[in-house]
Write a protein that holds these residues in place. Structure first.
Motif, PDB file in Angstrom:
ATOM      1  N   VAL A 209      -4.182   5.096   3.822  1.00 19.83           N
ATOM      2  CA  VAL A 209      -3.429   4.046   3.128  1.00 19.83           C
ATOM      3  C   VAL A 209      -4.227   3.648   1.890  1.00 19.83           C
ATOM      4  CG1 VAL A 209      -2.306   1.804   3.258  1.00 19.83           C
ATOM      5  CG2 VAL A 209      -2.530   3.195   5.330  1.00 19.83           C
ATOM      6  N   ILE A 210      -3.567   3.680   0.737  1.00 22.77           N
ATOM      7  CA  ILE A 210      -4.212   3.368  -0.542  1.00 22.77           C
ATOM      8  C   ILE A 210      -3.747   2.003  -1.027  1.00 22.77           C
ATOM      9  CG2 ILE A 210      -4.499   4.091  -2.950  1.00 22.77           C
ATOM     10  CD1 ILE A 210      -3.815   6.956  -1.999  1.00 22.77           C
ATOM     11  N   PHE A 211      -4.712   1.150  -1.353  1.00 19.24           N
ATOM     12  CA  PHE A 211      -4.411  -0.169  -1.916  1.00 19.24           C
ATOM     13  C   PHE A 211      -4.983  -0.226  -3.333  1.00 19.24           C
ATOM     14  CE2 PHE A 211      -4.537  -0.808   2.667  1.00 19.24           C
ATOM     15  CZ  PHE A 211      -3.357  -1.503   2.882  1.00 19.24           C
TER      16      PHE A 211
ATOM     17  N   THR B 120       0.776  10.614   4.594  1.00 16.59           N
ATOM     18  CA  THR B 120       0.823  11.313   5.869  1.00 16.59           C
ATOM     19  C   THR B 120       0.965  12.811   5.640  1.00 16.59           C
ATOM     20  OG1 THR B 120       3.230  10.991   5.984  1.00 16.59           O
ATOM     21  CG2 THR B 120       1.849   9.357   7.103  1.00 16.59           C
ATOM     22  N   ARG B 121       0.633  13.584   6.675  1.00 14.26           N
ATOM     23  CA  ARG B 121       0.804  15.034   6.623  1.00 14.26           C
ATOM     24  C   ARG B 121       1.566  15.472   7.864  1.00 14.26           C
ATOM     25  NH1 ARG B 121      -1.903  19.442   4.349  1.00 14.26           N
ATOM     26  NH2 ARG B 121      -3.615  18.138   3.606  1.00 14.26           N
ATOM     27  N   SER B 122       2.568  16.308   7.661  1.00  9.53           N
ATOM     28  CA  SER B 122       3.337  16.864   8.772  1.00  9.53           C
ATOM     29  C   SER B 122       3.561  18.349   8.508  1.00  9.53           C
ATOM     30  CB  SER B 122       4.686  16.148   8.905  1.00  9.53           C
ATOM     31  OG  SER B 122       5.541  16.472   7.808  1.00  9.53           O
ATOM     32  N   THR B 123       4.382  18.975   9.318  1.00  2.87           N
ATOM     33  CA  THR B 123       4.680  20.392   9.100  1.00  2.87           C
ATOM     34  C   THR B 123       5.403  20.612   7.773  1.00  2.87           C
ATOM     35  OG1 THR B 123       6.712  20.115  10.382  1.00  2.87           O
ATOM     36  CG2 THR B 123       4.761  20.927  11.565  1.00  2.87           C
ATOM     37  N   ASP B 124       5.999  19.549   7.215  1.00  5.93           N
ATOM     38  CA  ASP B 124       6.666  19.645   5.922  1.00  5.93           C
ATOM     39  C   ASP B 124       5.714  19.450   4.744  1.00  5.93           C
ATOM     40  OD1 ASP B 124       9.086  20.077   7.171  1.00  5.93           O
ATOM     41  OD2 ASP B 124       9.636  17.952   7.191  1.00  5.93           O
ATOM     42  N   GLY B 125       4.439  19.156   5.047  1.00  6.26           N
ATOM     43  CA  GLY B 125       3.462  18.926   3.990  1.00  6.26           C
ATOM     44  C   GLY B 125       3.108  17.466   3.850  1.00  6.26           C
ATOM     45  N   LEU B 126       2.598  17.087   2.679  1.00  7.65           N
ATOM     46  CA  LEU B 126       2.192  15.714   2.417  1.00  7.65           C
ATOM     47  C   LEU B 126       3.394  14.848   2.062  1.00  7.65           C
ATOM     48  CD1 LEU B 126      -0.997  16.320   0.240  1.00  7.65           C
ATOM     49  CD2 LEU B 126      -0.940  15.472   2.589  1.00  7.65           C
ATOM     50  N   ASP B 127       3.296  13.559   2.438  1.00  7.74           N
ATOM     51  CA  ASP B 127       4.348  12.604   2.089  1.00  7.74           C
ATOM     52  C   ASP B 127       3.689  11.263   1.812  1.00  7.74           C
ATOM     53  OD1 ASP B 127       6.813  11.602   1.557  1.00  7.74           O
ATOM     54  OD2 ASP B 127       7.506  11.541   3.631  1.00  7.74           O
ATOM     55  N   ALA B 128       4.390  10.396   1.097  1.00  7.13           N
ATOM     56  CA  ALA B 128       3.859   9.070   0.787  1.00  7.13           C
ATOM     57  C   ALA B 128       4.966   8.036   0.909  1.00  7.13           C
ATOM     58  CB  ALA B 128       3.262   9.041  -0.615  1.00  7.13           C
TER      59      ALA B 128
ATOM     60  N   GLY C 150       0.794  -1.220   0.000  1.00  3.70           N
ATOM     61  CA  GLY C 150       0.000   0.000   0.000  1.00  3.70           C
ATOM     62  C   GLY C 150       0.826   1.269   0.000  1.00  3.70           C
ATOM     63  N   ILE C 151       0.138   2.382  -0.151  1.00  2.00           N
ATOM     64  CA  ILE C 151       0.755   3.711  -0.110  1.00  2.00           C
ATOM     65  C   ILE C 151       0.255   4.420   1.141  1.00  2.00           C
ATOM     66  CG2 ILE C 151       1.065   5.919  -1.300  1.00  2.00           C
ATOM     67  CD1 ILE C 151       0.252   4.453  -3.901  1.00  2.00           C
TER      68      ILE C 151
ATOM     69  N   HIS D 236      -9.364   2.783  -0.117  1.00  2.00           N
ATOM     70  CA  HIS D 236      -8.746   3.796   0.727  1.00  2.00           C
ATOM     71  C   HIS D 236      -9.063   3.456   2.182  1.00  2.00           C
ATOM     72  CE1 HIS D 236      -8.478   7.273  -2.447  1.00  2.00           C
ATOM     73  NE2 HIS D 236      -7.900   6.155  -2.847  1.00  2.00           N
ATOM     74  N   ALA D 237      -8.031   3.256   2.975  1.00  2.00           N
ATOM     75  CA  ALA D 237      -8.208   2.979   4.403  1.00  2.00           C
ATOM     76  C   ALA D 237      -7.806   4.226   5.187  1.00  2.00           C
ATOM     77  CB  ALA D 237      -7.353   1.789   4.824  1.00  2.00           C
ATOM     78  N   HIS D 238      -8.788   4.865   5.800  1.00  2.00           N
ATOM     79  CA  HIS D 238      -8.544   6.027   6.650  1.00  2.00           C
ATOM     80  C   HIS D 238      -8.370   5.541   8.087  1.00  2.00           C
ATOM     81  CE1 HIS D 238      -9.900   9.009   3.568  1.00  2.00           C
ATOM     82  NE2 HIS D 238     -10.572   7.952   3.138  1.00  2.00           N
ATOM     83  N   GLY D 239      -7.412   6.117   8.805  1.00  2.00           N
ATOM     84  CA  GLY D 239      -7.224   5.682  10.182  1.00  2.00           C
ATOM     85  C   GLY D 239      -6.273   6.575  10.949  1.00  2.00           C
ATOM     86  N   THR D 240      -5.885   6.102  12.117  1.00  2.00           N
ATOM     87  CA  THR D 240      -4.939   6.837  12.964  1.00  2.00           C
ATOM     88  C   THR D 240      -3.640   6.051  13.078  1.00  2.00           C
ATOM     89  OG1 THR D 240      -5.917   5.837  14.956  1.00  2.00           O
ATOM     90  CG2 THR D 240      -6.737   8.007  14.277  1.00  2.00           C
ATOM     91  N   LEU D 241      -2.535   6.773  13.035  1.00  2.00           N
ATOM     92  CA  LEU D 241      -1.209   6.167  13.055  1.00  2.00           C
ATOM     93  C   LEU D 241      -0.686   6.043  14.484  1.00  2.00           C
ATOM     94  CD1 LEU D 241       1.343   5.256  11.440  1.00  2.00           C
ATOM     95  CD2 LEU D 241       2.066   7.651  11.507  1.00  2.00           C
ATOM     96  N   HIS D 242      -0.130   4.869  14.795  1.00  2.00           N
ATOM     97  CA  HIS D 242       0.450   4.639  16.120  1.00  2.00           C
ATOM     98  C   HIS D 242       1.820   3.989  15.939  1.00  2.00           C
ATOM     99  CE1 HIS D 242      -3.429   5.676  17.947  1.00  2.00           C
ATOM    100  NE2 HIS D 242      -3.929   5.053  16.893  1.00  2.00           N
ATOM    101  N   ILE D 243       2.815   4.525  16.639  1.00  2.00           N
ATOM    102  CA  ILE D 243       4.219   4.126  16.485  1.00  2.00           C
ATOM    103  C   ILE D 243       4.596   3.097  17.547  1.00  2.00           C
ATOM    104  CG2 ILE D 243       6.572   4.981  16.253  1.00  2.00           C
ATOM    105  CD1 ILE D 243       4.592   6.191  14.258  1.00  2.00           C
TER     106      ILE D 243
END
Length: 213
Positions: A76-78, A29-37, A25-26, A109-116
């Motif tokens: 997350v995109i599948f 994420t979004r942070s202060t630097d903008g979008l990332d994949a 999947g892809i 498209h799976a929308h969710g919350t990220l946990h480290i």
């Protein structure tokens, strides 16, 4: 994602099947630097939580786990099977010439919350699950196992990665399989795709046709 009613994939079992069949999947994420994949293999537990849980890992050197806060919203995109569709494949085109090219595909498209996660138990678990799943798919007579590597080497490798858990809050699916076309056009496109080696998309179109009858 743009979701016309006739292309909306609302069947949870079909979305789960697509994730399992196309687990690379892809992660957006979004942070202060903008979008990332980031492009990552995911393990999917459909029974965990209300909508399921995705797990993966990244290199500790990958800044994504530092730029994102625990609990941040992610996507997350599948991508499932997909192919270009020529107007020439529609029998109706040869009568009316009122057809244009398009692209047929399936996506979740799976929308969710990220946990480290940093703990070794979690990391061993996710590496073990991913390894078992994909080693089985190789057809190897003796699939590789974590136990095949020396314990100290494996421990050192695990120390170089960080675990990711995405607790899914919403699944969106799209199956654009020609549902807005005539039955004869859909059947002929599925036949041509099968002949050209796009069997997965052809099968998806055939299942879609059967469901509409």
């Amino acid at each position: 994602m743009y979701l016309p009613a006739h292309f909306t994939e609302s069947r949870a079992d079909e979305m789960h099947r697509l994730i399992a069949a196309h687990p690379f999947g892809i992660l957006v994420t979004r942070s202060t630097d903008g979008l990332d994949a980031d492009h990552l293999p995911f393990a999917f537990d459909a029974a965990a939580g209300r909508h399921g849980v995705l797990t993966s890992h990244v290199a500790r050197a990958n800044p994504v786990w530092e730029k994102c806060r625990d609990g941040d919203a992610v996507l997350v995109i599948f991508r499932g099977p997909e192919a270009y569709i020529s107007p020439n494949w529609y029998p109706s085109k040869h009568e009316t010439h009122r057809q244009v090219p398009t692209w047929n595909y399936q996506v979740v498209h799976a929308h969710g919350t990220l946990h480290i996660h940093h703990d070794e138990k979690f990391l061993r678990g996710i590496v073990g699950r991913l390894t078992r799943t994909h080693e089985e798919r190789t057809g190897e007579e003796h699939p590789w196992r974590m136990a095949d590597a020396p314990h100290d080497y494996m421990a050192a490798m695990l120390a170089t990665i960080v675990g990711l858990e995405i607790r899914i809050t919403r699944l969106e699916g799209k199956s654009k399989l020609g549902q807005n076309k005539e039955t004869r056009d859909r059947e002929n496109v599925a036949r041509i795709l099968r002949e050209r080696g796009d069997a997965d998309l052809a099968i998806a179109m055939t299942r879609s046709l059967a469901a509409d009858k």
